[in-house]
Scaffold this active site. Sequence first.
Site, short mmCIF file in Angstrom:
data_model
loop_
_atom_site.label_atom_id
_atom_site.label_comp_id
_atom_site.label_asym_id
_atom_site.label_seq_id
_atom_site.Cartn_x
_atom_site.Cartn_y
_atom_site.Cartn_z
N THR A 44 0.86 -1.19 0.00
CA THR A 44 0.00 0.00 0.00
C THR A 44 0.89 1.23 0.00
O THR A 44 1.63 1.47 0.96
CB THR A 44 -0.92 -0.02 1.22
OG1 THR A 44 -1.70 -1.21 1.15
CG2 THR A 44 -1.84 1.19 1.25
N ASN A 91 -10.14 1.36 2.63
CA ASN A 91 -9.81 1.14 4.04
C ASN A 91 -10.31 2.29 4.92
O ASN A 91 -10.80 2.07 6.03
CB ASN A 91 -8.29 0.96 4.22
CG ASN A 91 -7.89 -0.51 4.07
OD1 ASN A 91 -8.73 -1.36 3.81
ND2 ASN A 91 -6.62 -0.80 4.23
N CYS A 130 -3.30 -2.31 9.06
CA CYS A 130 -3.77 -1.62 7.85
C CYS A 130 -4.58 -0.36 8.13
O CYS A 130 -4.18 0.74 7.72
CB CYS A 130 -4.60 -2.58 7.02
SG CYS A 130 -3.69 -4.09 6.67
N LYS A 134 -2.65 2.60 9.87
CA LYS A 134 -1.57 3.12 9.03
C LYS A 134 -2.14 3.80 7.77
O LYS A 134 -1.69 4.87 7.39
CB LYS A 134 -0.69 1.93 8.63
CG LYS A 134 0.43 2.22 7.70
CD LYS A 134 1.36 1.02 7.60
CE LYS A 134 0.78 -0.09 6.74
NZ LYS A 134 0.88 0.15 5.30
C1 UGA Z 1 -8.36 -4.69 6.37
C2 UGA Z 1 -9.38 -4.67 5.24
O1 UGA Z 1 -10.61 -5.24 5.68
C3 UGA Z 1 -8.88 -5.48 4.03
O2 UGA Z 1 -9.81 -5.37 2.96
C4 UGA Z 1 -7.54 -4.89 3.60
O3 UGA Z 1 -6.97 -5.65 2.54
C5 UGA Z 1 -6.58 -4.94 4.78
O4 UGA Z 1 -7.12 -4.18 5.88
C6 UGA Z 1 -5.29 -4.32 4.33
O5 UGA Z 1 -5.26 -3.12 4.02
O6 UGA Z 1 -4.29 -5.04 4.16
P1 UGA Z 1 -7.62 -6.47 8.25
O7 UGA Z 1 -6.81 -5.33 8.83
O8 UGA Z 1 -6.97 -7.79 8.07
O9 UGA Z 1 -8.19 -6.04 6.80
O10 UGA Z 1 -8.85 -6.70 9.22
P2 UGA Z 1 -10.41 -6.31 9.25
O11 UGA Z 1 -11.21 -7.54 9.24
O12 UGA Z 1 -10.74 -5.29 8.24
O13 UGA Z 1 -10.52 -5.66 10.71
C7 UGA Z 1 -9.84 -4.46 11.03
C8 UGA Z 1 -10.20 -4.02 12.43
O14 UGA Z 1 -11.55 -3.55 12.49
C9 UGA Z 1 -10.09 -5.12 13.48
O15 UGA Z 1 -9.47 -4.59 14.64
C10 UGA Z 1 -11.52 -5.50 13.77
O16 UGA Z 1 -11.71 -6.01 15.07
C11 UGA Z 1 -12.21 -4.15 13.57
N1 UGA Z 1 -13.65 -4.27 13.24
C12 UGA Z 1 -14.05 -4.84 12.08
C13 UGA Z 1 -14.59 -3.75 14.12
O17 UGA Z 1 -14.26 -3.20 15.18
N2 UGA Z 1 -15.93 -3.80 13.78
C14 UGA Z 1 -16.34 -4.37 12.62
O18 UGA Z 1 -17.57 -4.40 12.37
C15 UGA Z 1 -15.38 -4.91 11.76
#
Ligand code: UGA
Length: 432
Positions: A106, A209, A261, A264
């Site tokens: 990214t 994101n 992700c 950042k």
């Molecule tokens: C995120 C994006 O969802 C991906 O599409 C992207 O490719 C990735 O970043 C990246 O840029 O590499 P990720 O960081 O693996 O993926 O995890 P997520 O499932 O998106 O969760 C991120 C955070 O949000 C976690 O701390 C999760 O607990 C929180 N979250 C998620 C919530 O607090 N509430 C929700 O409803 C969903």
Amino acid sequence: MAHTGHRVTLVDINEARVAGLERGELPIYEPGLEVLMAKGADRISFTTELAPMVREVDVLFVAVDTPQGEDGSANLSSVAAVAMGVGRALVGTCRERPLVVVNKSTVPVGSSDYVSMLIQEGAGEAEVDYRVVSNPEFLREGSAIYDSFFPERIVLGADQRDALDTMRALYEPIIEQAFPTELDPRPKSAVPFVTTDLASAEMIKYAANAFLATKISFINEIATICELVGADVSSVAYGMGLDERIGSRFLSAGIGWGGSCFPKDVAALRALAREYDHEPLLLDATVAVNERQRKRVVAKLQRELHTLKGKRVALLGLAFKPNTDDLREAPSMEIARCLDSRGARVVGYDPVAGKAAMKQFPSLKVTFDPYEALEGAHAAVVTTEWEEFRELDLDRATSLMKEPSLLVDGRNLLDPSDVRDAGLSYRGFGRG
Ligand code: UGA
């Protein structure tokens, strides 16, 4: 890539990591990845040498780290090192087709031009044959394999037609969903292949994101208001999410977002906007709400425990989300630090991230059993929604914990009445 028929060479400058990979050891925990790597072993090789690989391949993915700099902007030194190395390796090679260099990391808008410039710089005066394209990644940790095989879209930014055609051909098995189906027998329609210019592709990644982070901060703001007015955010999110324009995903309220992700990327987008003298008001609020969610956990504990000094607090879950051992920007770590600074005795449990947490946070006591963490605890916080916490023996938890036996459900994972029936007091987020 190997599973969809390609031959893959992985290059990393870290020799120990490459040696581990050769032995079949993965440096991260990702469900299903070890098995898949073993299956594709005859098509995957590993090396620490960039140059020979550059001469052999048709497509080169740059998937190195772009850590956050002090001002929030992305640090491109790893990307730059690879680009210069690619330029040097291309000198004197005779290729049938230009090497396609794919920006997978990214990177801020405009970085593809920077990468092109550095490849040329690495090559010096020599004329070298390459194309730079942008192919942002959307997979989520913990469901990386599913997301890679069944993406909702593939985005490609390119300036030249031939590079675009190469990438289309590379992704053909995924686009057409034509690969061994034992992974998921469900029929799927073709995956949208979005082609655009380089800057827009890079921007799509940041915008996606930032939007998801904003969606979570939005529901967390609503959750706080729900608490004040006596509404239940789970019902509110359900009712809202049925509107297709809103959608039901990423509306889970709680202690907020973390990981490598969202924090950042939102910071980098804010820094980028400021570079152009634009104040990104909405993104500022997205971050402020998220920071407040962690403080709200501590406030909830303080309200019930009064002083935190000497109180034992169990953190159930340390990873930033379930199914990963990743602790980067994990809310649990910040909450632990804050409680620690107020004199609480913090004990953490996580099914896979325990060892990593011990390294990162030496003063945190880590247990390898949830009930050991709960023993003698005045309060427990559900910090990560691991499935196993749904099955927690609440009666056993009650018998182990000390008064006031408070459970702060940072992920709204448990049924409040089950918790209360077991004799614990329950505090969720936005649950009336
Ligand atoms: C995120 C994006 O969802 C991906 O599409 C992207 O490719 C990735 O970043 C990246 O840029 O590499 P990720 O960081 O693996 O993926 O995890 P997520 O499932 O998106 O969760 C991120 C955070 O949000 C976690 O701390 C999760 O607990 C929180 N979250 C998620 C919530 O607090 N509430 C929700 O409803 C969903």
